[in-house]
Write a protein that holds these residues in place. Structure first.
Motif, PDB file in Angstrom:
ATOM      1  N   TRP A  68     -12.892  13.838  -5.644  1.00  0.00           N
ATOM      2  CA  TRP A  68     -12.289  13.400  -6.904  1.00  0.00           C
ATOM      3  C   TRP A  68     -11.718  11.994  -6.763  1.00  0.00           C
ATOM      4  O   TRP A  68     -11.866  11.165  -7.659  1.00  0.00           O
ATOM      5  CB  TRP A  68     -11.173  14.333  -7.326  1.00  0.00           C
ATOM      6  CG  TRP A  68     -11.607  15.663  -7.843  1.00  0.00           C
ATOM      7  CD1 TRP A  68     -12.885  16.105  -8.056  1.00  0.00           C
ATOM      8  CD2 TRP A  68     -10.754  16.735  -8.217  1.00  0.00           C
ATOM      9  NE1 TRP A  68     -12.872  17.385  -8.521  1.00  0.00           N
ATOM     10  CE2 TRP A  68     -11.565  17.801  -8.636  1.00  0.00           C
ATOM     11  CE3 TRP A  68      -9.383  16.917  -8.218  1.00  0.00           C
ATOM     12  CZ2 TRP A  68     -11.051  19.016  -9.066  1.00  0.00           C
ATOM     13  CZ3 TRP A  68      -8.872  18.118  -8.652  1.00  0.00           C
ATOM     14  CH2 TRP A  68      -9.698  19.155  -9.075  1.00  0.00           C
ATOM     15  N   ASN A  69     -11.048  11.724  -5.661  1.00  0.00           N
ATOM     16  CA  ASN A  69     -10.471  10.407  -5.457  1.00  0.00           C
ATOM     17  C   ASN A  69     -11.558   9.342  -5.413  1.00  0.00           C
ATOM     18  O   ASN A  69     -11.431   8.289  -6.024  1.00  0.00           O
ATOM     19  CB  ASN A  69      -9.648  10.383  -4.167  1.00  0.00           C
ATOM     20  CG  ASN A  69      -8.946   9.056  -3.972  1.00  0.00           C
ATOM     21  OD1 ASN A  69      -8.451   8.471  -4.922  1.00  0.00           O
ATOM     22  ND2 ASN A  69      -8.918   8.587  -2.744  1.00  0.00           N
ATOM     23  N   LEU A  75      -8.033   5.817  -5.346  1.00  0.00           N
ATOM     24  CA  LEU A  75      -6.761   5.443  -4.732  1.00  0.00           C
ATOM     25  C   LEU A  75      -6.987   5.083  -3.269  1.00  0.00           C
ATOM     26  O   LEU A  75      -7.893   5.594  -2.630  1.00  0.00           O
ATOM     27  CB  LEU A  75      -5.771   6.611  -4.814  1.00  0.00           C
ATOM     28  CG  LEU A  75      -5.404   7.068  -6.220  1.00  0.00           C
ATOM     29  CD1 LEU A  75      -4.548   8.317  -6.150  1.00  0.00           C
ATOM     30  CD2 LEU A  75      -4.678   5.969  -6.968  1.00  0.00           C
ATOM     31  N   ALA A  76      -6.147   4.187  -2.741  1.00  0.00           N
ATOM     32  CA  ALA A  76      -6.250   3.791  -1.333  1.00  0.00           C
ATOM     33  C   ALA A  76      -4.844   3.750  -0.744  1.00  0.00           C
ATOM     34  O   ALA A  76      -3.857   3.586  -1.457  1.00  0.00           O
ATOM     35  CB  ALA A  76      -6.907   2.422  -1.216  1.00  0.00           C
ATOM     36  N   ALA A  77      -4.769   3.891   0.554  1.00  0.00           N
ATOM     37  CA  ALA A  77      -3.480   3.807   1.247  1.00  0.00           C
ATOM     38  C   ALA A  77      -2.943   2.387   1.132  1.00  0.00           C
ATOM     39  O   ALA A  77      -3.711   1.428   1.104  1.00  0.00           O
ATOM     40  CB  ALA A  77      -3.658   4.192   2.708  1.00  0.00           C
ATOM     41  N   GLN A  82       1.132  -5.443   1.144  1.00  0.00           N
ATOM     42  CA  GLN A  82       1.734  -5.040  -0.123  1.00  0.00           C
ATOM     43  C   GLN A  82       3.238  -4.870  -0.007  1.00  0.00           C
ATOM     44  O   GLN A  82       3.939  -4.947  -1.004  1.00  0.00           O
ATOM     45  CB  GLN A  82       1.122  -3.714  -0.597  1.00  0.00           C
ATOM     46  CG  GLN A  82      -0.324  -3.828  -1.028  1.00  0.00           C
ATOM     47  CD  GLN A  82      -0.874  -2.466  -1.407  1.00  0.00           C
ATOM     48  OE1 GLN A  82      -0.983  -1.598  -0.560  1.00  0.00           O
ATOM     49  NE2 GLN A  82      -1.207  -2.318  -2.674  1.00  0.00           N
ATOM     50  N   ILE A  83       3.727  -4.612   1.208  1.00  0.00           N
ATOM     51  CA  ILE A  83       5.144  -4.329   1.385  1.00  0.00           C
ATOM     52  C   ILE A  83       5.857  -5.476   2.094  1.00  0.00           C
ATOM     53  O   ILE A  83       6.909  -5.927   1.662  1.00  0.00           O
ATOM     54  CB  ILE A  83       5.320  -3.016   2.177  1.00  0.00           C
ATOM     55  CG1 ILE A  83       4.677  -1.877   1.387  1.00  0.00           C
ATOM     56  CG2 ILE A  83       6.782  -2.729   2.450  1.00  0.00           C
ATOM     57  CD1 ILE A  83       4.557  -0.598   2.157  1.00  0.00           C
ATOM     58  N   LEU A  84       5.279  -5.982   3.176  1.00  0.00           N
ATOM     59  CA  LEU A  84       5.892  -7.054   3.960  1.00  0.00           C
ATOM     60  C   LEU A  84       5.038  -8.309   3.873  1.00  0.00           C
ATOM     61  O   LEU A  84       3.828  -8.244   3.684  1.00  0.00           O
ATOM     62  CB  LEU A  84       6.032  -6.618   5.421  1.00  0.00           C
ATOM     63  CG  LEU A  84       6.869  -5.356   5.654  1.00  0.00           C
ATOM     64  CD1 LEU A  84       6.800  -4.942   7.105  1.00  0.00           C
ATOM     65  CD2 LEU A  84       8.301  -5.594   5.239  1.00  0.00           C
ATOM     66  N   ARG A  85       5.692  -9.448   4.037  1.00  0.00           N
ATOM     67  CA  ARG A  85       4.966 -10.704   3.939  1.00  0.00           C
ATOM     68  C   ARG A  85       4.207 -11.060   5.211  1.00  0.00           C
ATOM     69  O   ARG A  85       3.169 -11.694   5.156  1.00  0.00           O
ATOM     70  CB  ARG A  85       5.948 -11.828   3.618  1.00  0.00           C
ATOM     71  CG  ARG A  85       6.524 -11.712   2.232  1.00  0.00           C
ATOM     72  CD  ARG A  85       7.440 -12.886   1.915  1.00  0.00           C
ATOM     73  NE  ARG A  85       8.456 -12.418   1.007  1.00  0.00           N
ATOM     74  CZ  ARG A  85       9.740 -12.458   1.226  1.00  0.00           C
ATOM     75  NH1 ARG A  85      10.216 -12.991   2.321  1.00  0.00           N
ATOM     76  NH2 ARG A  85      10.590 -11.990   0.361  1.00  0.00           N
ATOM     77  N   SER A  86       4.764 -10.667   6.380  1.00  0.00           N
ATOM     78  CA  SER A  86       4.130 -11.054   7.633  1.00  0.00           C
ATOM     79  C   SER A  86       4.467 -10.043   8.729  1.00  0.00           C
ATOM     80  O   SER A  86       5.415  -9.273   8.597  1.00  0.00           O
ATOM     81  CB  SER A  86       4.621 -12.440   8.058  1.00  0.00           C
ATOM     82  OG  SER A  86       5.973 -12.357   8.453  1.00  0.00           O
ATOM     83  N   PRO A  87       3.704 -10.059   9.831  1.00  0.00           N
ATOM     84  CA  PRO A  87       4.040  -9.184  10.963  1.00  0.00           C
ATOM     85  C   PRO A  87       5.399  -9.503  11.573  1.00  0.00           C
ATOM     86  O   PRO A  87       6.042  -8.646  12.149  1.00  0.00           O
ATOM     87  CB  PRO A  87       2.918  -9.439  11.964  1.00  0.00           C
ATOM     88  CG  PRO A  87       1.805 -10.031  11.181  1.00  0.00           C
ATOM     89  CD  PRO A  87       2.438 -10.744  10.033  1.00  0.00           C
ATOM     90  N   VAL A  88       5.853 -10.748  11.420  1.00  0.00           N
ATOM     91  CA  VAL A  88       7.153 -11.134  11.955  1.00  0.00           C
ATOM     92  C   VAL A  88       8.261 -10.372  11.220  1.00  0.00           C
ATOM     93  O   VAL A  88       9.226  -9.906  11.816  1.00  0.00           O
ATOM     94  CB  VAL A  88       7.362 -12.658  11.837  1.00  0.00           C
ATOM     95  CG1 VAL A  88       8.764 -13.069  12.253  1.00  0.00           C
ATOM     96  CG2 VAL A  88       6.314 -13.390  12.645  1.00  0.00           C
TER      97      VAL A  88
END
Length: 169
Positions: A68-69, A75-77, A82-88
């Protein structure tokens, strides 16, 4: 003499019957406890089986949900960007491995004892020496606290109106 022997036999016979009844009662109570324990285990196992069956039904439905997805919802993880700007920025959230547990300190200073006040009780910890408020009637206010670092709290004193002493108006 015969009466004494007869009475002794009755006492011995009664004692044997009472002891036998006690043994039977004790064994019956032990069996009852074992049956009760088995009933509790049966109820626990039944609920565990129901939980496992529910999990199995859920896992069996996962391929259908995935279809269905893929077909409808798409939908994707979430990705890291999307949440943080960089690995730092992500690394800044990690705990320092060499840091011990952090402790938050809050300090309140109390001025000198008023004249005529009672001395501290015996066995109470001695008063700590430290900065006292500037004058009687002043109070300390905590401005910043330390969070486990080597910093010490910064304490500011505020001037409060002095309370009148006994006999003053």
């Amino acid at each position: 003499m015969r009466q004494y022997v007869s009475a002794l036999l009755w006492i011995a016979g009664t004692t044997i019957v009472v002891a036998g009844a006690q043994v039977i009662t004790t064994r019956a109570a032990a069996e009852r406890r074992a049956v009760t324990k088995l009933n509790f285990e049966l109820v626990e196992n039944t609920s565990r089986v129901r939980e496992l069956e529910a999990e199995l039904r859920t896992r069996a439905g996962l391929p259908e949900l995935q279809r269905w997805n893929d077909a409808v919802f798409q939908l994707a993880a979430p990705q890291g960007g999307q949440i943080l700007r960089s690995p730092v920025q992500l690394a800044s959230f990690a705990a320092r491995p060499d840091a011990g547990p952090t402790v938050q300190f809050a300090v309140a200073e109390i001025g000198p004892a008023a004249p005529g006040s009672l001395p501290p009780a015996a066995g109470s910890p001695p008063a700590q020496s430290g900065p006292a408020p500037a004058q009687p009637g002043s109070a300390a206010r905590l401005v910043r606290t330390s969070f486990g670092d080597a910093q010490t709290p910064v304490i500011e004193t505020e001037m409060l109106p002095a309370e009148p002493q006994d006999g003053e108006a």
